[in-house]
Design a protein around this motif. Sequence first.
Motif, short mmCIF file in Angstrom:
data_model
loop_
_atom_site.label_atom_id
_atom_site.label_comp_id
_atom_site.label_asym_id
_atom_site.label_seq_id
_atom_site.Cartn_x
_atom_site.Cartn_y
_atom_site.Cartn_z
N LYS A 169 -5.95 5.26 -7.07
CA LYS A 169 -5.75 3.80 -7.22
C LYS A 169 -5.76 3.09 -5.87
N ARG A 170 -6.77 3.40 -5.06
CA ARG A 170 -6.92 2.72 -3.77
C ARG A 170 -8.31 2.09 -3.69
N LYS A 171 -8.58 1.39 -2.59
CA LYS A 171 -9.90 0.80 -2.37
C LYS A 171 -10.74 1.77 -1.55
N TYR B 286 -9.12 5.15 6.47
CA TYR B 286 -8.03 6.10 6.68
C TYR B 286 -8.57 7.47 7.08
N GLU C 103 -2.09 14.21 -0.83
CA GLU C 103 -3.23 13.30 -0.97
C GLU C 103 -4.20 13.46 0.19
N MET D 22 0.84 -1.19 0.00
CA MET D 22 0.00 0.00 0.00
C MET D 22 0.88 1.24 0.00
N ASN D 23 0.60 2.21 -0.86
CA ASN D 23 1.36 3.45 -0.94
C ASN D 23 1.11 4.30 0.30
N SER E 219 -10.71 1.27 2.17
CA SER E 219 -9.43 1.68 2.77
C SER E 219 -9.39 3.19 2.94
N VAL E 220 -9.91 3.91 1.93
CA VAL E 220 -9.95 5.37 2.01
C VAL E 220 -10.85 5.81 3.16
N TRP F 99 0.46 7.60 2.42
CA TRP F 99 -0.30 8.82 2.16
C TRP F 99 0.61 10.03 2.39
N HIS G 236 -12.08 9.43 -4.54
CA HIS G 236 -10.67 9.48 -4.14
C HIS G 236 -9.97 8.16 -4.46
N ALA G 237 -10.66 7.06 -4.22
CA ALA G 237 -10.08 5.74 -4.49
C ALA G 237 -9.77 5.58 -5.97
#
Length: 241
Positions: free
Chosen positions: A38-40, A47, A8, A1-2, A43-44, A4, A33-34
């Motif tokens: 390129k996130r789920k 976070y 961002e 996972m990248n 997960s966003v 943050w 945002h996902a």
Amino acid sequence: MNIWNDEEVKSLFLEVENTKKAGRALREAFVKHAEKFKRKANSVRNYYYHEVDNLEKDFKRARRLEIDLSKHTKNKLVPFTKEQEEKFMKEIEDLKNSGVSVRSACFKLSGGDMTLMTRLQNKYQNLKAQKEVPNNIVKFKQKFLTDSDINSLFLGLVKLIKRNAVELAEERMREEKQNSEYLLREAYLELAKKDKEIFKVKEDLKKQKQENEKLSLKLRKFLLSKGDKLNLAEKRKIRAN
């Protein structure tokens, strides 16, 4: 996972603010945002709420990121009172008796608030489960179990174990039968496929044989023609001498 970075984080909080201002569901901000980073979406969401807690403890960082925490306060869930529980339980039951599903009833009572609808639905299911008493529970009037009670319980347990074992064996037999039937069908299909391949090979061999016969015939004709020409040449040579 990248990881943050600050840019961002600022982008996410700005997206949330714009979504709230437009009166849309907060999940839209997480989904957008996902897709952008390129996130789920889940997960966003996780976070975001975690970061709100962190920024509430670190005002310096919030100011540095130019985030107004007053626009990101989390809703505090207030527990239902006993009177509220009894009231909406009755209202849901009345709607159910009129042919409405529990989900639809909760949606109607929530006034379209999806968060409240989910709370009502979960609370209804929990209260319903607490009120329902299984019919198979054995109640004893006496304080202590007698030998007869213990024997009855033991025999009942043995019967239950046997019945479960029989049901399990029958289930396994059904599965094995289904597997056998499946394997048999696969074998038949494979045989049919091989039969088609064999038929095609036979047809190809038949065609090749016919082609060979044609070539053999042409070769014989060619040789006969060649022989006739040689004989004619020999005869002319003899006459010339």
